[in-house]
Design an enzyme around this catalytic site. Structure first.
Site, PDB file in Angstrom:
ATOM      1  N   PRO A 264       9.884  -5.303   0.374  1.00 39.07           N
ATOM      2  CA  PRO A 264      10.864  -5.024   1.434  1.00 39.07           C
ATOM      3  C   PRO A 264      10.188  -4.838   2.785  1.00 39.07           C
ATOM      4  O   PRO A 264       9.057  -4.339   2.857  1.00 39.07           O
ATOM      5  CB  PRO A 264      11.518  -3.720   0.962  1.00 39.07           C
ATOM      6  CG  PRO A 264      10.529  -3.091   0.038  1.00 39.07           C
ATOM      7  CD  PRO A 264       9.764  -4.201  -0.600  1.00 39.07           C
TER       8      PRO A 264
ATOM      9  N   GLY B 185       4.113  -4.411   4.036  1.00 39.53           N
ATOM     10  CA  GLY B 185       4.366  -5.802   3.632  1.00 39.53           C
ATOM     11  C   GLY B 185       3.939  -6.817   4.682  1.00 39.53           C
ATOM     12  O   GLY B 185       3.185  -7.743   4.388  1.00 39.53           O
TER      13      GLY B 185
ATOM     14  N   GLY C 218       7.415   0.739   5.145  1.00 40.53           N
ATOM     15  CA  GLY C 218       6.246   1.609   5.207  1.00 40.53           C
ATOM     16  C   GLY C 218       5.213   1.315   4.137  1.00 40.53           C
ATOM     17  O   GLY C 218       4.255   2.071   3.967  1.00 40.53           O
TER      18      GLY C 218
ATOM     19  N   SER D 176       1.937  -6.406   7.251  1.00 41.72           N
ATOM     20  CA  SER D 176       0.490  -6.309   7.507  1.00 41.72           C
ATOM     21  C   SER D 176      -0.300  -6.971   6.382  1.00 41.72           C
ATOM     22  O   SER D 176      -1.311  -7.637   6.623  1.00 41.72           O
ATOM     23  CB  SER D 176       0.068  -4.838   7.603  1.00 41.72           C
ATOM     24  OG  SER D 176       0.713  -4.214   8.683  1.00 41.72           O
TER      25      SER D 176
ATOM     26  N   LYS E   8       0.854  -1.204   0.000  1.00 39.37           N
ATOM     27  CA  LYS E   8       0.000   0.000   0.000  1.00 39.37           C
ATOM     28  C   LYS E   8       0.871   1.228   0.000  1.00 39.37           C
ATOM     29  O   LYS E   8       2.056   1.186   0.350  1.00 39.37           O
ATOM     30  CB  LYS E   8      -0.925   0.030   1.212  1.00 39.37           C
ATOM     31  CG  LYS E   8      -0.253  -0.066   2.594  1.00 39.37           C
ATOM     32  CD  LYS E   8       0.099   1.238   3.262  1.00 39.37           C
ATOM     33  CE  LYS E   8       0.690   1.027   4.653  1.00 39.37           C
ATOM     34  NZ  LYS E   8       1.512   2.115   5.166  1.00 39.37           N
TER      35      LYS E   8
ATOM     36  N   ASP F 103      -2.878  -1.333  10.495  1.00 40.26           N
ATOM     37  CA  ASP F 103      -3.216  -1.242   9.074  1.00 40.26           C
ATOM     38  C   ASP F 103      -3.525  -2.611   8.446  1.00 40.26           C
ATOM     39  O   ASP F 103      -3.662  -2.702   7.223  1.00 40.26           O
ATOM     40  CB  ASP F 103      -2.176  -0.436   8.273  1.00 40.26           C
ATOM     41  CG  ASP F 103      -0.775  -0.993   8.380  1.00 40.26           C
ATOM     42  OD1 ASP F 103      -0.629  -2.087   8.947  1.00 40.26           O
ATOM     43  OD2 ASP F 103       0.160  -0.335   7.884  1.00 40.26           O
TER      44      ASP F 103
HETATM   45  O1  C5P Z   1      -0.635  -1.193  15.224  1.00 40.00           O
HETATM   46  P1  C5P Z   1       0.784  -1.586  14.974  1.00 40.00           P
HETATM   47  O2  C5P Z   1       1.208  -2.765  15.810  1.00 40.00           O
HETATM   48  O3  C5P Z   1       1.125  -1.756  13.540  1.00 40.00           O
HETATM   49  O4  C5P Z   1       1.658  -0.370  15.476  1.00 40.00           O
HETATM   50  C1  C5P Z   1       3.038  -0.471  15.705  1.00 40.00           C
HETATM   51  C2  C5P Z   1       3.475   0.722  16.530  1.00 40.00           C
HETATM   52  O5  C5P Z   1       3.356   1.911  15.761  1.00 40.00           O
HETATM   53  C3  C5P Z   1       2.614   0.980  17.766  1.00 40.00           C
HETATM   54  O6  C5P Z   1       3.065   0.232  18.870  1.00 40.00           O
HETATM   55  C4  C5P Z   1       2.786   2.456  17.976  1.00 40.00           C
HETATM   56  O7  C5P Z   1       4.011   2.719  18.608  1.00 40.00           O
HETATM   57  C5  C5P Z   1       2.899   2.988  16.563  1.00 40.00           C
HETATM   58  N1  C5P Z   1       1.608   3.485  16.024  1.00 40.00           N
HETATM   59  C6  C5P Z   1       1.132   4.696  16.496  1.00 40.00           C
HETATM   60  N2  C5P Z   1      -0.055   5.174  16.009  1.00 40.00           N
HETATM   61  C7  C5P Z   1      -0.740   4.503  15.068  1.00 40.00           C
HETATM   62  C8  C5P Z   1      -0.248   3.281  14.565  1.00 40.00           C
HETATM   63  C9  C5P Z   1       0.938   2.804  15.066  1.00 40.00           C
HETATM   64  O8  C5P Z   1       1.745   5.322  17.365  1.00 40.00           O
HETATM   65  N3  C5P Z   1      -1.888   5.014  14.597  1.00 40.00           N
END
Ligand code: C5P
Length: 287
Positions: free
Chosen positions: A95, A102, A99, A104, A14, A137
């Protein structure tokens, strides 16, 4: 292997065309307003099969450390019953820590493939709920297309977005999402949302793109500034950080322009992973 013993699902990347980030919430997540689109082109391939015991094989990130493992846990919790052991095999093209989602996307593909293999028929809503337990995501990749995402990224609303072609460039070194958000907290707040509607042409889109995590990402890896400058020097105008980085995306109006840009980037930055992708356009259906 005979039909019915395994299911394979593609896991696309994405790009966040707009990523507006608000101040950190009490739960540690950041409130987002982001337009995400699932790209056509290179994708990981996720195969789920019945097995004697659970296995996740993926170059670089095997076993319980892989989000696909958490996806199987979340599927079991959502189904409300213990599920037979499954083997997940991830053919990795995208990769990591770039960002572009991948990991997710692989997790979402695991949910969809396992649901199909086991005949659970959970439906999109329950799969998205299971996906939200895996990562912010992951629900997006159950839906695909173009979505506005709010909350921590898990609240989705179909979006309009024009067709475009693009080039994604991934430096060898990735960035941790958590580290980028922590760096964001230490920097001045970004400007407010200017609420400009999504342009309906690729040319308009390129200038509308915005990523509030760019100052945080470049504060963690100062080589990104030079990459950004090199991309713009060969015609990426402008170059956009993908999600929390470290990859960058350049939008092009058509396939020829994108192919030419990809060639120039490959020559300017030999050794970097350069992906050619595109988006066919989306029209949100009225509710
Ligand atoms: O939700 P996910 O596990 O992918 O998020 C990884 C880290 O990214 C979270 O622990 C948080 O530190 C940060 N994050 C955030 N705000 C978001 C999404 C992710 O701070 N909306």
């Amino acid at each position: 292997m005979s039909a019915g013993e395994s299911v394979t699902v593609d896991a696309p990347p994405k790009v966040n065309l707009r990523l507006l980030v608000g101040p950190v919430r009490p739960d540690g997540y950041h409130p987002l307003t982001t337009l995400m689109v699932a790209l056509h082109g290179p994708a990981d391939r996720v195969t789920v099969a019945r097995a004697d015991e659970r296995r996740v094989t993926c170059p670089g990130i095997e076993g319980p450390a892989n989000l696909a493992w958490a996806a199987l846990d979340a599927l079991e919790a959502e189904a409300g019953e213990s599920l037979p052991p499954l083997a997940v095999d991830i053919g990795k093209v995208l990769p990591a820590q770039a960002g572009i989602g991948g990991g997710s996307s692989d997790a979402a593909a695991t949910l969809m493939a396992a649901d199909r293999l086991l005949g659970l028929h959970l439906g999109a809503e329950r799969l998205e709920r299971a996906a939200a337990a895996v990562g912010s995501d992951v629900p997006f990749f159950i839906r695909g297309g173009a979505q506005w995402a709010t909350g921590r990224g898990e609240v989705l609303r179909p979006a309009d977005a024009p067709p475009f072609e693009c080039v994604i460039v991934a430096p060898g070194s990735g960035l941790s999402t958590a580290a980028v958000y922590a760096a964001f907290d230490a920097l001045p707040a970004p400007p407010p949302d200017d609420a400009v509607p999504v342009p309906q042409s690729a040319a308009g889109l390129a200038n509308w793109c915005r990523n509030d995590l760019w100052p945080a990402a470049r504060s963690l890896d100062d080589s990104l500034e030079a990459l950004h400058a090199d991309l713009e020097a060969v015609g990426a105008a402008p170059a956009l950080l993908c999600g929390s980085g470290s990859a960058m995306c350049a939008i092009a109006p058509d396939a020829d322009a994108a192919d030419g840009l990809a060639d120039r980037i490959t020559r300017a930055r030999p050794g970097m992973q350069v992906l050619r992708a595109g988006f066919p356009g989306a029209t949100a259906q009225p509710a």
